[in-house]
Design an enzyme around this catalytic site. Structure first.
Site, PDB file in Angstrom:
ATOM      1  N   CYS A  24      -4.078  -6.478  -6.777  1.00 21.09           N
ATOM      2  CA  CYS A  24      -4.909  -5.279  -6.747  1.00 21.09           C
ATOM      3  C   CYS A  24      -6.372  -5.615  -7.032  1.00 21.09           C
ATOM      4  O   CYS A  24      -7.248  -4.783  -6.840  1.00 21.09           O
ATOM      5  CB  CYS A  24      -4.411  -4.251  -7.747  1.00 21.09           C
ATOM      6  SG  CYS A  24      -2.957  -3.390  -7.152  1.00 21.09           S
ATOM      7  N   THR A  54      -9.892  14.030  -4.697  1.00 19.09           N
ATOM      8  CA  THR A  54      -9.773  13.818  -6.143  1.00 19.09           C
ATOM      9  C   THR A  54      -9.327  12.388  -6.470  1.00 19.09           C
ATOM     10  O   THR A  54      -8.863  12.112  -7.567  1.00 19.09           O
ATOM     11  CB  THR A  54      -8.798  14.811  -6.790  1.00 19.09           C
ATOM     12  OG1 THR A  54      -7.567  14.800  -6.036  1.00 19.09           O
ATOM     13  CG2 THR A  54      -9.367  16.212  -6.822  1.00 19.09           C
ATOM     14  N   GLY A 144       8.320  -1.206  10.487  1.00 14.31           N
ATOM     15  CA  GLY A 144       7.103  -1.809   9.970  1.00 14.31           C
ATOM     16  C   GLY A 144       6.289  -2.447  11.063  1.00 14.31           C
ATOM     17  O   GLY A 144       6.582  -2.293  12.247  1.00 14.31           O
TER      18      GLY A 144
END
Lengths: 363, 69
Positions: A24, A54, A144
């Site tokens: 990440c 948001t 996928g």
């Protein structure tokens, strides 16, 4: 040489060496993302209950009074040299966004990029890790798409369901809510250190254990309680995600850093300056809104550390906090009561203090 | 002079740590790096070890001077 590598003759391949950034940590900075989307026209629909505005974890679209679709996508380059573990972490991380909305994931699509020279066994192992986590979550991988690229990536586009009346946003925390976090911090630092072989096998095992744990148990407990807001702590770090919660809810958050569970080795490494680039990006993004109080630089650094497949951060009604906390304890890697939500007084949004919260609010 | 150009993070800060240990906390150390994150990481490490850090930037390369306080 190859930690956990078990794919035969290709022992010399180090998966994380093929990645420019770790997990990440590879995320585009929050501020950058916002700028990239300005001025682009979007359709409005009253049934789109949660959209981009948001900075929430997943989008939510109402199908009927009782049913909403919850969707998310997440993928990243290798965070671990063992392809099977990498697959597990990537899947657990992608599924987490559905859990953070209080939803239940149901279907997923693989997203994959592999270098042409990557051994097939390794590709298979990544997928095996992903499928196993999906199976554990009760999710069907229904298809996928994969492409060839120099840098491998893996992740999932996940579809789940939720009751539209009971979706848990990140922007609906209320004054007085207690903040609870379900996993310790420090995985970004540890995976960065692992690139230079600075993490011992036991520490890495613990970090892998944390990153592969689904947030399913945390979610299943959360939906039985009066949790007003939730988000999962991932690439933007604890403070980055706290800031999104505070801004979205028009509140300020007070965090007792002594109550935050930090993997001890991660703190040691922070002291040695072993920090991922994403930590500095997160700091640049959030720092202006943070009052660091008396908290030391290395602890702050861990609070800005980009997490991969981190825990859920919940804002729970104070009357229900004890009940939620005692149910979470033992069911999640680490239940911690890390702070509380207060009325916004203007100015900073996040207040850090290593002292007890009660004495803090009395001054 | 430690030349850590072209090394990806966290190798440069590790090179500095090894040099500090090997040379027994030298009074002064100069480091050459080519990424901002390396400058930040080395500054973190050096400050905790009691060094002051000054940085000069020229065309994307940073010359860092670490001086023991």
């Amino acid at each position: 040489m190859e930690p956990g590598g078990n794919y035969g003759e290709e022992k010399d391949i180090k998966l994380t060496k093929l990645a420019r950034c770790a997990g990440c940590g590879a995320k585009v900075g929050a501020g950058v993302l916002e700028k990239l989307l300005t001025g682009i026209s979007v359709l409005r629909d009253p049934d789109l209950l949660v959209g981009f505005d948001t900075s929430d974890d997943a989008s939510v679209y109402r199908i009927s009074e009782e049913l909403a679709l919850v969707q998310t996508v997440d993928f990243f380059p290798p965070i671990h040299d063992d392809p099977y573990i990498f697959g597990q972490i990537a899947a657990a991380n992608a599924l987490s966004d559905i859990y953070a909305m209080g939803g239940e994931p149901r279907l997923a699509l693989n997203i994959m990029a592999v270098p042409e020279k990557m051994p097939q066994d390794a590709v298979h192992e990544i997928l095996r890790g992903g499928y196993e986590k999906a199976y554990e979550a009760g999710v069907i991988i229904s298809g996928g798409h994969s492409i060839l690229d120099d840098e491998p990536i893996y992740g999932l586009a996940v579809t789940g369901f939720a009751d539209p009346r009971r979706v848990i946003r990140n922007s609906t925390a209320r004054e007085g809510d207690i903040l609870i976090l379900t996993k310790p911090l420090g995985t970004g630092i540890l995976t960065t250190a692992a690139k230079a072989d600075l993490t011992g096998p036991e520490t890495m095992k613990r970090a892998v254990g944390l990153m592969t744990v689904l947030n399913k148990a945390a979610r299943d407990i959360m939906v039985r309680h009066k949790v007003n807001a939730c988000t999962d702590v991932t690439g933007f770090s604890l403070l980055g995600h706290c800031l999104e919660m505070a801004q979205g809810s028009g509140t300020e958050l007070h965090i007792d850093t002594a109550a935050v569970d930090i993997i001890p080795e991660a703190l040691e490494l922070a002291r040695l300056g072993i920090l991922p680039e994403g930590m500095y990006r997160n700091r640049d993004f959030a720092e202006a809104f943070v009052d660091p109080g008396d908290v030391s630089l290395c602890i702050q650094d861990v609070l800005y550390d980009p997490q991969t497949s981190g825990g859920l951060l919940m804002a729970v009604d104070p009357a229900d906090a004890d009940a939620l906390f005692s149910e979470l304890k033992g069911a999640v890697p680490s239940a911690q009561r890390i702070g509380r939500v207060e009325r916004y007084r203007g100015g900073k949004r996040l207040f850090l203090a290593s002292a007890d919260l009660r004495s803090k609010t009395s001054d | 002079m430690i030349d850590a150009r072209g090394q990806s993070c966290p190798i440069p800060v590790v090179m500095v740590q090894e040099a500090v240990k090997r040379e027994g906390f030298p009074a002064e150390l100069r480091v050459l790096v080519d990424a901002r994150v390396c400058v930040e990481n080395i500054t973190r490490f050096a400050s905790f070890q009691g060094y002051t850090v000054s940085v000069e930037e020229a065309s994307g390369e940073y010359t860092m001077t670490l001086k023991r306080k």
